[in-house]
Write a protein that holds these residues in place. Structure first.
Motif, PDB file in Angstrom:
ATOM      1  N   GLY A  52     -28.479 -94.268 -78.472  1.00 51.61           N
ATOM      2  CA  GLY A  52     -27.545 -93.286 -77.937  1.00 51.61           C
ATOM      3  C   GLY A  52     -28.246 -92.093 -77.321  1.00 51.61           C
ATOM      4  O   GLY A  52     -29.436 -91.875 -77.517  1.00 51.61           O
ATOM      5  N   GLN A  53     -27.496 -91.323 -76.568  1.00 47.99           N
ATOM      6  CA  GLN A  53     -28.007 -90.106 -75.940  1.00 47.99           C
ATOM      7  C   GLN A  53     -28.283 -89.050 -77.005  1.00 47.99           C
ATOM      8  O   GLN A  53     -27.455 -88.819 -77.881  1.00 47.99           O
ATOM      9  CB  GLN A  53     -26.968 -89.594 -74.931  1.00 47.99           C
ATOM     10  CG  GLN A  53     -27.402 -88.397 -74.150  1.00 47.99           C
ATOM     11  CD  GLN A  53     -28.417 -88.729 -73.067  1.00 47.99           C
ATOM     12  OE1 GLN A  53     -28.734 -89.863 -72.815  1.00 47.99           O
ATOM     13  NE2 GLN A  53     -28.950 -87.705 -72.446  1.00 47.99           N
ATOM     14  N   ILE A  54     -29.436 -88.420 -76.945  1.00 50.14           N
ATOM     15  CA  ILE A  54     -29.793 -87.380 -77.905  1.00 50.14           C
ATOM     16  C   ILE A  54     -29.179 -86.058 -77.459  1.00 50.14           C
ATOM     17  O   ILE A  54     -29.245 -85.701 -76.291  1.00 50.14           O
ATOM     18  CB  ILE A  54     -31.324 -87.248 -78.023  1.00 50.14           C
ATOM     19  CG1 ILE A  54     -31.919 -88.530 -78.600  1.00 50.14           C
ATOM     20  CG2 ILE A  54     -31.702 -86.048 -78.874  1.00 50.14           C
ATOM     21  CD1 ILE A  54     -33.425 -88.563 -78.603  1.00 50.14           C
ATOM     22  N   ASN A  55     -28.595 -85.335 -78.396  1.00 49.93           N
ATOM     23  CA  ASN A  55     -28.058 -84.021 -78.114  1.00 49.93           C
ATOM     24  C   ASN A  55     -29.195 -83.015 -78.301  1.00 49.93           C
ATOM     25  O   ASN A  55     -29.525 -82.622 -79.419  1.00 49.93           O
ATOM     26  CB  ASN A  55     -26.898 -83.703 -79.059  1.00 49.93           C
ATOM     27  CG  ASN A  55     -26.273 -82.363 -78.783  1.00 49.93           C
ATOM     28  OD1 ASN A  55     -26.914 -81.458 -78.268  1.00 49.93           O
ATOM     29  ND2 ASN A  55     -25.010 -82.223 -79.148  1.00 49.93           N
ATOM     30  N   TRP A  56     -29.805 -82.597 -77.179  1.00 47.77           N
ATOM     31  CA  TRP A  56     -30.969 -81.715 -77.234  1.00 47.77           C
ATOM     32  C   TRP A  56     -30.628 -80.346 -77.784  1.00 47.77           C
ATOM     33  O   TRP A  56     -31.444 -79.705 -78.429  1.00 47.77           O
ATOM     34  CB  TRP A  56     -31.619 -81.604 -75.852  1.00 47.77           C
ATOM     35  CG  TRP A  56     -32.153 -82.919 -75.427  1.00 47.77           C
ATOM     36  CD1 TRP A  56     -31.645 -83.742 -74.463  1.00 47.77           C
ATOM     37  CD2 TRP A  56     -33.255 -83.616 -75.992  1.00 47.77           C
ATOM     38  NE1 TRP A  56     -32.371 -84.905 -74.389  1.00 47.77           N
ATOM     39  CE2 TRP A  56     -33.371 -84.856 -75.323  1.00 47.77           C
ATOM     40  CE3 TRP A  56     -34.155 -83.332 -77.003  1.00 47.77           C
ATOM     41  CZ2 TRP A  56     -34.347 -85.781 -75.625  1.00 47.77           C
ATOM     42  CZ3 TRP A  56     -35.136 -84.253 -77.307  1.00 47.77           C
ATOM     43  CH2 TRP A  56     -35.227 -85.459 -76.627  1.00 47.77           C
ATOM     44  N   ARG A  57     -29.436 -79.877 -77.549  1.00 44.84           N
ATOM     45  CA  ARG A  57     -29.023 -78.563 -78.065  1.00 44.84           C
ATOM     46  C   ARG A  57     -28.968 -78.582 -79.594  1.00 44.84           C
ATOM     47  O   ARG A  57     -29.316 -77.623 -80.250  1.00 44.84           O
ATOM     48  CB  ARG A  57     -27.654 -78.154 -77.514  1.00 44.84           C
ATOM     49  CG  ARG A  57     -27.541 -78.188 -76.023  1.00 44.84           C
ATOM     50  CD  ARG A  57     -28.334 -77.065 -75.377  1.00 44.84           C
ATOM     51  NE  ARG A  57     -28.131 -77.095 -73.942  1.00 44.84           N
ATOM     52  CZ  ARG A  57     -29.105 -77.218 -73.061  1.00 44.84           C
ATOM     53  NH1 ARG A  57     -30.344 -77.321 -73.448  1.00 44.84           N
ATOM     54  NH2 ARG A  57     -28.848 -77.227 -71.774  1.00 44.84           N
ATOM     55  N   ARG A  58     -28.546 -79.694 -80.156  1.00 43.98           N
ATOM     56  CA  ARG A  58     -28.485 -79.817 -81.608  1.00 43.98           C
ATOM     57  C   ARG A  58     -29.878 -80.060 -82.197  1.00 43.98           C
ATOM     58  O   ARG A  58     -30.214 -79.546 -83.256  1.00 43.98           O
ATOM     59  CB  ARG A  58     -27.538 -80.945 -82.004  1.00 43.98           C
ATOM     60  CG  ARG A  58     -27.296 -80.972 -83.510  1.00 43.98           C
ATOM     61  CD  ARG A  58     -26.279 -82.002 -83.929  1.00 43.98           C
ATOM     62  NE  ARG A  58     -25.024 -81.775 -83.227  1.00 43.98           N
ATOM     63  CZ  ARG A  58     -24.129 -82.713 -82.987  1.00 43.98           C
ATOM     64  NH1 ARG A  58     -24.347 -83.947 -83.400  1.00 43.98           N
ATOM     65  NH2 ARG A  58     -23.014 -82.443 -82.354  1.00 43.98           N
ATOM     66  N   ALA A  59     -30.688 -80.857 -81.509  1.00 45.90           N
ATOM     67  CA  ALA A  59     -32.029 -81.183 -82.003  1.00 45.90           C
ATOM     68  C   ALA A  59     -32.958 -79.967 -81.979  1.00 45.90           C
ATOM     69  O   ALA A  59     -33.831 -79.829 -82.828  1.00 45.90           O
ATOM     70  CB  ALA A  59     -32.634 -82.313 -81.175  1.00 45.90           C
ATOM     71  N   TYR A  60     -32.758 -79.092 -81.005  1.00 44.22           N
ATOM     72  CA  TYR A  60     -33.581 -77.883 -80.862  1.00 44.22           C
ATOM     73  C   TYR A  60     -32.654 -76.678 -80.693  1.00 44.22           C
ATOM     74  O   TYR A  60     -32.535 -76.118 -79.605  1.00 44.22           O
ATOM     75  CB  TYR A  60     -34.507 -77.992 -79.646  1.00 44.22           C
ATOM     76  CG  TYR A  60     -35.542 -79.082 -79.771  1.00 44.22           C
ATOM     77  CD1 TYR A  60     -36.792 -78.805 -80.316  1.00 44.22           C
ATOM     78  CD2 TYR A  60     -35.275 -80.382 -79.342  1.00 44.22           C
ATOM     79  CE1 TYR A  60     -37.750 -79.803 -80.428  1.00 44.22           C
ATOM     80  CE2 TYR A  60     -36.229 -81.380 -79.446  1.00 44.22           C
ATOM     81  CZ  TYR A  60     -37.457 -81.086 -79.987  1.00 44.22           C
ATOM     82  OH  TYR A  60     -38.403 -82.066 -80.099  1.00 44.22           O
ATOM     83  N   PRO A  61     -31.987 -76.234 -81.747  1.00 39.15           N
ATOM     84  CA  PRO A  61     -30.960 -75.191 -81.616  1.00 39.15           C
ATOM     85  C   PRO A  61     -31.494 -73.834 -81.147  1.00 39.15           C
ATOM     86  O   PRO A  61     -30.757 -73.061 -80.552  1.00 39.15           O
ATOM     87  CB  PRO A  61     -30.351 -75.092 -83.015  1.00 39.15           C
ATOM     88  CG  PRO A  61     -31.385 -75.647 -83.928  1.00 39.15           C
ATOM     89  CD  PRO A  61     -32.129 -76.683 -83.139  1.00 39.15           C
ATOM     90  N   GLU A  62     -32.758 -73.529 -81.391  1.00 40.62           N
ATOM     91  CA  GLU A  62     -33.310 -72.240 -80.988  1.00 40.62           C
ATOM     92  C   GLU A  62     -34.032 -72.303 -79.646  1.00 40.62           C
ATOM     93  O   GLU A  62     -34.589 -71.307 -79.192  1.00 40.62           O
ATOM     94  CB  GLU A  62     -34.251 -71.710 -82.062  1.00 40.62           C
ATOM     95  CG  GLU A  62     -33.528 -71.360 -83.347  1.00 40.62           C
ATOM     96  CD  GLU A  62     -34.444 -70.711 -84.364  1.00 40.62           C
ATOM     97  OE1 GLU A  62     -35.623 -70.458 -84.060  1.00 40.62           O
ATOM     98  OE2 GLU A  62     -33.961 -70.458 -85.473  1.00 40.62           O
ATOM     99  N   LEU A  63     -34.025 -73.460 -79.001  1.00 42.40           N
ATOM    100  CA  LEU A  63     -34.746 -73.633 -77.749  1.00 42.40           C
ATOM    101  C   LEU A  63     -34.008 -72.948 -76.610  1.00 42.40           C
ATOM    102  O   LEU A  63     -32.834 -73.206 -76.374  1.00 42.40           O
ATOM    103  CB  LEU A  63     -34.919 -75.126 -77.427  1.00 42.40           C
ATOM    104  CG  LEU A  63     -35.854 -75.426 -76.265  1.00 42.40           C
ATOM    105  CD1 LEU A  63     -37.305 -75.189 -76.680  1.00 42.40           C
ATOM    106  CD2 LEU A  63     -35.682 -76.875 -75.826  1.00 42.40           C
ATOM    107  N   ARG A  64     -34.717 -72.066 -75.909  1.00 42.95           N
ATOM    108  CA  ARG A  64     -34.183 -71.440 -74.705  1.00 42.95           C
ATOM    109  C   ARG A  64     -34.720 -72.234 -73.526  1.00 42.95           C
ATOM    110  O   ARG A  64     -35.928 -72.300 -73.303  1.00 42.95           O
ATOM    111  CB  ARG A  64     -34.613 -69.983 -74.625  1.00 42.95           C
ATOM    112  CG  ARG A  64     -34.077 -69.198 -75.827  1.00 42.95           C
ATOM    113  CD  ARG A  64     -34.346 -67.769 -75.693  1.00 42.95           C
ATOM    114  NE  ARG A  64     -33.382 -67.262 -74.694  1.00 42.95           N
ATOM    115  CZ  ARG A  64     -33.279 -66.013 -74.346  1.00 42.95           C
ATOM    116  NH1 ARG A  64     -34.074 -65.113 -74.880  1.00 42.95           N
ATOM    117  NH2 ARG A  64     -32.394 -65.630 -73.464  1.00 42.95           N
ATOM    118  N   VAL A  65     -33.827 -72.869 -72.789  1.00 39.82           N
ATOM    119  CA  VAL A  65     -34.218 -73.776 -71.715  1.00 39.82           C
ATOM    120  C   VAL A  65     -34.691 -72.981 -70.504  1.00 39.82           C
ATOM    121  O   VAL A  65     -34.009 -72.088 -70.012  1.00 39.82           O
ATOM    122  CB  VAL A  65     -33.050 -74.707 -71.335  1.00 39.82           C
ATOM    123  CG1 VAL A  65     -33.419 -75.581 -70.148  1.00 39.82           C
ATOM    124  CG2 VAL A  65     -32.647 -75.558 -72.531  1.00 39.82           C
TER     125      VAL A  65
END
Length: 142
Positions: free
Chosen positions: A2-15
């Protein structure tokens, strides 16, 4: 898979930038380039202060993240760091063609200028001096 939810996997990551293949961001002073299909950390680097900007080539062959120094990741050469002198700091960058980026350096200080980086050769040269910004603002027209 399945597609990975990057926002959930890296909640503090500022893109800083994102393409279909990569995600470039930072969590405070730590920058990271992630290959989305498998979560591989292709690039990791730490900065003094938060990195200010980044760019991923649309061919996915290179990426740049900048702040108190400039880090170039190239798919064939790996990670290379270009130090800045005299307490200069990259505030913003923009893509100008092929393998070239322009960087807005130190807009609030005494070394206010636009520099150009050729990602293929790591040639880093000043394009022009610019007037120092009188007041701090996030968005600068350059």
């Amino acid at each position: 898979m399945g597609q990975i939810n990057w926002r959930r996997a890296y909640p503090e990551l500022r893109v800083l930038d994102e393409t279909p293949e990569f995600l470039l961001g930072h969590s405070f002073e730590d920058a990271i380039l992630i290959r989305k299909r498998n979560g591989e950390h292709v690039l990791e680097d730490d900065f003094y202060g938060d990195p200010a900007c980044g760019y991923i080539s649309r061919t996915h062959k290179w990426a740049v993240v900048a702040g108190e120094h400039v880090t170039v990741w190239h798919s064939k050469r790996g990670k290379q760091i270009i130090p800045l002198t005299d307490r200069k700091y990259v505030h913003a960058l923009r893509y100008v063609g092929e393998s070239r980026l322009q960087l807005l350096v130190d807009p609030f200080g005494s070394h206010s200028a636009i520099w150009e980086l050729n990602v293929e050769t790591n040639d880093f040269r000043k394009v022009q001096d610019i007037p120092t910004c009188a007041e701090y603002t996030e968005e600068i027209s350059w």
